[in-house]
Design an enzyme around this catalytic site. Sequence first.
Site, PDB file in Angstrom:
ATOM      1  N   HIS A 118       0.832  -1.198   0.000  1.00 35.99           N
ATOM      2  CA  HIS A 118       0.000   0.000   0.000  1.00 35.99           C
ATOM      3  C   HIS A 118       0.877   1.264   0.000  1.00 35.99           C
ATOM      4  O   HIS A 118       0.733   2.138  -0.842  1.00 35.99           O
ATOM      5  CB  HIS A 118      -0.924  -0.016   1.227  1.00 35.99           C
ATOM      6  CG  HIS A 118      -1.833   1.170   1.338  1.00 35.99           C
ATOM      7  ND1 HIS A 118      -3.168   1.111   1.011  1.00 35.99           N
ATOM      8  CD2 HIS A 118      -1.603   2.449   1.714  1.00 35.99           C
ATOM      9  CE1 HIS A 118      -3.718   2.299   1.190  1.00 35.99           C
ATOM     10  NE2 HIS A 118      -2.784   3.138   1.618  1.00 35.99           N
ATOM     11  N   GLU A 119       1.793   1.324   0.950  1.00 33.58           N
ATOM     12  CA  GLU A 119       2.643   2.517   1.056  1.00 33.58           C
ATOM     13  C   GLU A 119       3.563   2.641  -0.148  1.00 33.58           C
ATOM     14  O   GLU A 119       3.856   3.749  -0.606  1.00 33.58           O
ATOM     15  CB  GLU A 119       3.448   2.509   2.362  1.00 33.58           C
ATOM     16  CG  GLU A 119       2.595   2.522   3.635  1.00 33.58           C
ATOM     17  CD  GLU A 119       1.533   3.608   3.653  1.00 33.58           C
ATOM     18  OE1 GLU A 119       1.724   4.672   3.030  1.00 33.58           O
ATOM     19  OE2 GLU A 119       0.470   3.386   4.277  1.00 33.58           O
ATOM     20  N   HIS A 145       1.711   4.450  -2.849  1.00 34.12           N
ATOM     21  CA  HIS A 145       1.798   5.913  -2.701  1.00 34.12           C
ATOM     22  C   HIS A 145       3.182   6.383  -3.142  1.00 34.12           C
ATOM     23  O   HIS A 145       3.318   7.405  -3.817  1.00 34.12           O
ATOM     24  CB  HIS A 145       1.607   6.310  -1.233  1.00 34.12           C
ATOM     25  CG  HIS A 145       0.180   6.245  -0.758  1.00 34.12           C
ATOM     26  ND1 HIS A 145      -0.864   6.864  -1.408  1.00 34.12           N
ATOM     27  CD2 HIS A 145      -0.370   5.650   0.335  1.00 34.12           C
ATOM     28  CE1 HIS A 145      -1.994   6.640  -0.742  1.00 34.12           C
ATOM     29  NE2 HIS A 145      -1.722   5.902   0.312  1.00 34.12           N
TER      30      HIS A 145
HETATM   31 ZN    ZN Z   1      -3.066   5.222   1.821  1.00 33.55          ZN
END
Ligand code: ZN
Length: 681
Positions: free
Chosen positions: A469-470, A473
Amino acid sequence: MTTTELNPLLDFTGLPRFSAIEAEHIAPAVELLLSENRARIEVLTRPGTPATWADFVAPLEDANERLARAWGVVGHLHGVLDSPELRSAYNANQPKVVQYYTELGQNLVLFEKYKALKVSPEYAALVPAQCKIVDNEIRDFRLSGAELAPSMQRRFAAISEELAHLATKFSENLLDATKAFALHVEDQSKLAGIPEDVLETARAAADKDGKSGWKFSLQAPAYVPFMQYAAERELREQMYRAYVTRASEFGKPELDNTPLITQILSLHHEAAQLLGYANHAEVSLVPKMAQTPRQVLDFLNDLAAKALPFARKDYAELGEFAAAELGLAQLEAWDLAYASEKLRAARYAFSDQEVKQFFPEAKVMQGMFRVVETIFGVRIRPDAAETWDPAVRFFRVSDLHGNLLGQFYLDPYARDTKRGGAWMDEAISRRRLGGRVQTPVAYLTCNFSAPVGGKPALFTHDEVLTLFHEFGHGLHHLLTRVDYLGVSGLHGVEWDAVELPSQFMENFCWEWEVLAHMTAHVDSGEPLPRALYDKMLAAKNFQSGMQTVRQLEFSLFDMHLHYDFDVNGGKTPQQLLDEIRSRVAVAIPPAYNRFQNNFSHIFAGGYGAGYYSYKWAEVLSADAYGLFEENGVLDDRSGKRFCDEILAVGGSRPALESFKAFRGREPTVDALLRHSGMIGA
Ligand code: ZN
């Protein structure tokens, strides 16, 4: 010596100089940057300064970038290397920085210059990214009341101040009400089922009060496991009632959030009308991807209609299980978490602990890099840089010709000096400076368990999801190709679309093709067994119907409150919530439930008329991932397209345009339903 030699925070020539930065550098750096920026703005706002990109926008961007970079390093260190000196320097300087940004947002001469640029002949010659930056600035000034007549402006400012005050009060009341209750248990026989570590904490909490027995608070680390595991039904009911009546008329009058809700709603409504909008929902959506409140409501209702049959099925199964196996003839609100946990354990016989043995850190990193390298056509290699802790790693991302695209720090393990959670932050953002490109640099911060006993660090599957997830980003920040700061990477991306790349990346963690290369048992080196994988997959969508309708209930409540609910119309927020529940909820809570009194996301957290964003972004990420399901999980052509149309363009064009350019059509909810196991009732 020059200033930058004296103060490493003022050195903008390269990566942050972590080994040289000390708390004592913070105040002088902030003071110098703020005074330089104010002097620069004074020059920029003179009538003689032309409202052009080169004379006005670019110098302002330069000035603000220096402050953002220096303060960004300070904020980062505050999050990952907290010390008494650093904390006090941070707290002493933060108000000065906030004050600067407030001034900036209220500087109407800057607003006039942006408007002058917009109507000048130069605007037509700017590239789309530059136009977007100018348009965003004008939009944000307008939404903060810059175009109102002076008397209305004063009222608008008073409303904003009052709203900020009410939001603070709302969360303080909630916090105080949470602290005001504790369940004290003397009789150990009433604590059956509760895990040992939770009991230990409760024991210590009672001890601290000078009491024997166990003390359970309403804070999440105590409340959540208590409701999941405590076998004593009557105690669960007590805890539940206390929890759902926090900050309501059932507690201390001075902590009651009920009147605050009405005030917040009516002030938002008044502010919206001053700005010329019909309601706060319309204002909230101006900088978002969703266009109208009606569109959001249709989206939520449509999803509710599709999820409801599955939610009803989940609920019926839970009821049957609870009656047959737990002796609970009638499921009550305080039984839901308890019965669900028992059903989950009965259905999916595996533990996080068992799965974790297959995810040693090095294998996970290698597997994640393999996915990203394959689909996006990049190379990720270790690189060298000063860091703030010996555990921090540094990597470089380059294209297939070896050209540097960006770099990132990875700070994986929990530390006493690090705040909780996981996040991506920006150290340096991409922009073109004359003939040179400034490449982006990201911080990826997690709180995984550090290696112990000579063994490598092992990640739970949840932690692997967090890492992906990170990194999603991070890739949004690192793989941008926009040359202008204001819309490069995540800058300027609508916030209901900002979770697209991060949630998109999570999907790979559920693919056999990916997991087979990303797992190796810490002792035997064997990859994840297929049978265990199948169980993980089956457990993935446990009660997803029920969870979906619950999120939809909150989202619909939030949107209606700020759209077509009239605080003076005779109906109460409770009645509105009851109506919505009768349409979309499967488990109707007891009449004393005052969920709205602790809905701090929307009343204290800036999510007003924005709670739908969670589901909205999930639709986008699931649908985007759908192309990889169609073309092959590691299909590099789909990857290149995702990179070109979504990651590379950042905030330089509307997210919907980017999505359509990638997918060739508007987003649909089908993929999300399929991923959540909600298809073919
Ligand atoms: Zn997020």
